[in-house]
Design a protein around this motif. Structure first.
Motif, PDB file in Angstrom:
ATOM      1  N   ARG A   1     -16.905  -0.861  -2.733  1.00  0.00           N
ATOM      2  CA  ARG A   1     -15.800   0.009  -3.135  1.00  0.00           C
ATOM      3  C   ARG A   1     -15.674   0.150  -4.644  1.00  0.00           C
ATOM      4  NH1 ARG A   1     -10.880  -2.117  -2.026  1.00  0.00           N
ATOM      5  NH2 ARG A   1      -9.945  -0.041  -2.211  1.00  0.00           N
TER       6      ARG A   1
ATOM      7  N   CYS B   1      -6.809  -6.867  -0.324  1.00  0.00           N
ATOM      8  CA  CYS B   1      -7.148  -6.508  -1.704  1.00  0.00           C
ATOM      9  C   CYS B   1      -8.626  -6.136  -1.817  1.00  0.00           C
ATOM     10  CB  CYS B   1      -6.813  -7.669  -2.629  1.00  0.00           C
ATOM     11  SG  CYS B   1      -6.704  -7.235  -4.378  1.00  0.00           S
TER      12      CYS B   1
ATOM     13  N   SER C   1      -8.881  -2.664   1.076  1.00  0.00           N
ATOM     14  CA  SER C   1      -8.051  -1.457   1.091  1.00  0.00           C
ATOM     15  C   SER C   1      -7.210  -1.248  -0.159  1.00  0.00           C
ATOM     16  CB  SER C   1      -7.117  -1.481   2.314  1.00  0.00           C
ATOM     17  OG  SER C   1      -7.857  -1.641   3.511  1.00  0.00           O
ATOM     18  N   PHE C   2      -7.153  -2.189  -1.057  1.00  0.00           N
ATOM     19  CA  PHE C   2      -6.277  -2.086  -2.226  1.00  0.00           C
ATOM     20  C   PHE C   2      -6.731  -0.938  -3.119  1.00  0.00           C
ATOM     21  CE2 PHE C   2      -4.982  -3.407  -6.540  1.00  0.00           C
ATOM     22  CZ  PHE C   2      -3.623  -3.530  -6.341  1.00  0.00           C
ATOM     23  N   SER C   3      -5.813  -0.057  -3.450  1.00  0.00           N
ATOM     24  CA  SER C   3      -6.134   1.120  -4.272  1.00  0.00           C
ATOM     25  C   SER C   3      -5.967   0.789  -5.748  1.00  0.00           C
ATOM     26  CB  SER C   3      -5.242   2.295  -3.884  1.00  0.00           C
ATOM     27  OG  SER C   3      -3.863   1.957  -4.022  1.00  0.00           O
ATOM     28  N   GLY C   4      -6.739  -0.164  -6.208  1.00  0.00           N
ATOM     29  CA  GLY C   4      -6.704  -0.561  -7.609  1.00  0.00           C
ATOM     30  C   GLY C   4      -8.109  -0.708  -8.148  1.00  0.00           C
ATOM     31  N   ASP C   5      -8.247  -1.490  -9.228  1.00  0.00           N
ATOM     32  CA  ASP C   5      -9.531  -1.611  -9.909  1.00  0.00           C
ATOM     33  C   ASP C   5     -10.013  -3.050 -10.030  1.00  0.00           C
ATOM     34  OD1 ASP C   5      -9.291   1.253 -10.638  1.00  0.00           O
ATOM     35  OD2 ASP C   5      -7.720   0.513 -11.973  1.00  0.00           O
TER      36      ASP C   5
ATOM     37  N   ARG D   1       0.619   5.717 -12.013  1.00  0.00           N
ATOM     38  CA  ARG D   1      -0.344   6.658 -12.577  1.00  0.00           C
ATOM     39  C   ARG D   1      -0.346   6.635 -14.102  1.00  0.00           C
ATOM     40  NH1 ARG D   1       1.291  11.789  -8.647  1.00  0.00           N
ATOM     41  NH2 ARG D   1       0.994  10.678  -6.655  1.00  0.00           N
TER      42      ARG D   1
ATOM     43  N   SER E   1       1.230   4.190  -2.938  1.00  0.00           N
ATOM     44  CA  SER E   1       0.846   5.580  -2.676  1.00  0.00           C
ATOM     45  C   SER E   1       1.910   6.579  -3.126  1.00  0.00           C
ATOM     46  CB  SER E   1       0.559   5.760  -1.182  1.00  0.00           C
ATOM     47  OG  SER E   1       1.736   5.517  -0.410  1.00  0.00           O
TER      48      SER E   1
ATOM     49  N   ALA F   1       0.826  -1.208   0.000  1.00  0.00           N
ATOM     50  CA  ALA F   1       0.000   0.000   0.000  1.00  0.00           C
ATOM     51  C   ALA F   1       0.861   1.259   0.000  1.00  0.00           C
ATOM     52  CB  ALA F   1      -0.942  -0.010   1.206  1.00  0.00           C
TER      53      ALA F   1
ATOM     54  N   ARG G   1     -10.223   7.398 -10.703  1.00  0.00           N
ATOM     55  CA  ARG G   1      -9.128   7.205  -9.750  1.00  0.00           C
ATOM     56  C   ARG G   1      -7.863   7.903 -10.241  1.00  0.00           C
ATOM     57  NH1 ARG G   1      -5.159   4.171 -10.498  1.00  0.00           N
ATOM     58  NH2 ARG G   1      -6.256   2.904 -12.051  1.00  0.00           N
ATOM     59  N   ARG G   2      -7.595   7.843 -11.529  1.00  0.00           N
ATOM     60  CA  ARG G   2      -6.388   8.461 -12.071  1.00  0.00           C
ATOM     61  C   ARG G   2      -6.476   9.979 -12.068  1.00  0.00           C
ATOM     62  NH1 ARG G   2      -5.487   6.841 -17.814  1.00  0.00           N
ATOM     63  NH2 ARG G   2      -3.548   7.973 -17.502  1.00  0.00           N
TER      64      ARG G   2
END
Length: 293
Positions: free
Chosen positions: A150, A118, A121-125, A100, A94, A90, A237-238
């Motif tokens: 999410r 995943c 908290s996973f900052s993906g798609d 990006r 960050s 994570a 997100r991007r």
């Protein structure tokens, strides 16, 4: 924002041989796909100790020549699949700048703890799984529901099932787990094909829904509408918070709110006057009737 059209295939593994890539892309065009994502994998669990505080994710492969060649036929996106075993990924994500540059980010957990992270908290798609070790990792109901809230999507790849019967059993097992724990919500189909002979048409892929426990509508959405939603979520997100400018094609009429309020007040006064006049006329008529009687 980039425009996309169905059908979608969000997992085409990258190959250094341009002949193989062109053959796969040509086959995708003939089958009816219009938006695809070229995937490259990165194993975070094998990171070097000296790169903990610096950029550790690779840059996207150069595919500009393929985009120019298939500009009128395919919308080519770039995706990265991150394999990891703990939540330390994570912090690395960050502070990463290279991430990006990718259109899509997928997480492939190797442990139960990584799978829970995943989903929550996973900052993906995308949440994907290894076709070989995927049967050992089964998501629970709570984590699945959190992932759906999410906006995460669960990916099922069909090409490994074509190549090996053992992978086919693992895929069916994972798909049935998605069905029992979350009613197969937010599930998308991708190929993961390393060769053009492993690709199948969109309608053939949609028919796999009956094997994986999905409904007919879920099977169609898994290669079309859900993929569009996934792309829009990834773009948000991007980009993050942005300012939008709306351009009007016709004339714009500006009105003052105070004038509108005054007009409404005048109209109310006129209505009250009319009501009073009617009441007075009715009273006078009643008096005349009493005198006559």
């Amino acid at each position: 924002m980039e425009q996309t059209k169905g059908f979608y295939d969000f997992c085409i593994p990258f190959n250094k041989d341009d002949k193989i890539m062109r053959a796969i892309l040509d086959e995708l065009v003939e089958l009816g796909y219009r938006t695809i994502a070229i995937d490259q994998s990165f194993d975070h669990s094998k990171k070097e100790a000296g790169k903990r505080g610096t950029e550790m994710f690779p840059e996207p492969h150069s595919i500009d020549h393929l985009r120019k060649e298939f500009a009128d036929k395919l919308r080519i996106l770039q995706r990265i699949t991150i394999l990891y075993v703990d939540v330390n990924v994570a912090h690395a994500m960050s502070v990463s700048i290279n991430l990006r540059k990718f259109n899509l980010i997928a997480g492939q957990p190797k442990t139960d703890a990584a799978l829970t992270h995943c989903c929550t908290s996973f900052s993906g798609d995308i949440i994907t799984f290894d076709s070989i070790a995927g049967s050992r990792l089964l998501v629970n109901r709570k984590a699945y529901q959190i992932a759906v809230r999410r906006g995460m999507f669960f990916e099922i790849k069909y090409a490994p099932a074509i190549a090996d019967s053992n992978n086919r059993k693992d895929m069916i097992k994972v798909a049935q787990n998605y069905c029992t724990k979350g009613k197969s919500k937010n599930v998308i189909f991708s190929s993961g094909a390393f060769h053009e002979f492993q690709l199948r048409g969109p309608y053939d892929v949609a028919n796999l829904a009956f094997i994986f426990g999905l409904s007919e509508d879920q099977g169609k959405n898994a290669i079309d509408r859900f993929c569009r939603q996934l792309f829009l979520r990834a773009e948000s997100r991007r980009i993050g918070k942005t300012i939008m400018f709306v351009k009007s094609k016709g004339p714009i009429v500006f009105s003052d709110s105070s004038d509108d309020n005054n007009k409404s007040d005048d109209e109310d006064d006129e209505m009250d006057a009319l009501v009073n006049e009617e009441d007075q006329s009715e009273d006078s008529q009643d008096r005349k009737r009493l005198k006559i009687s």
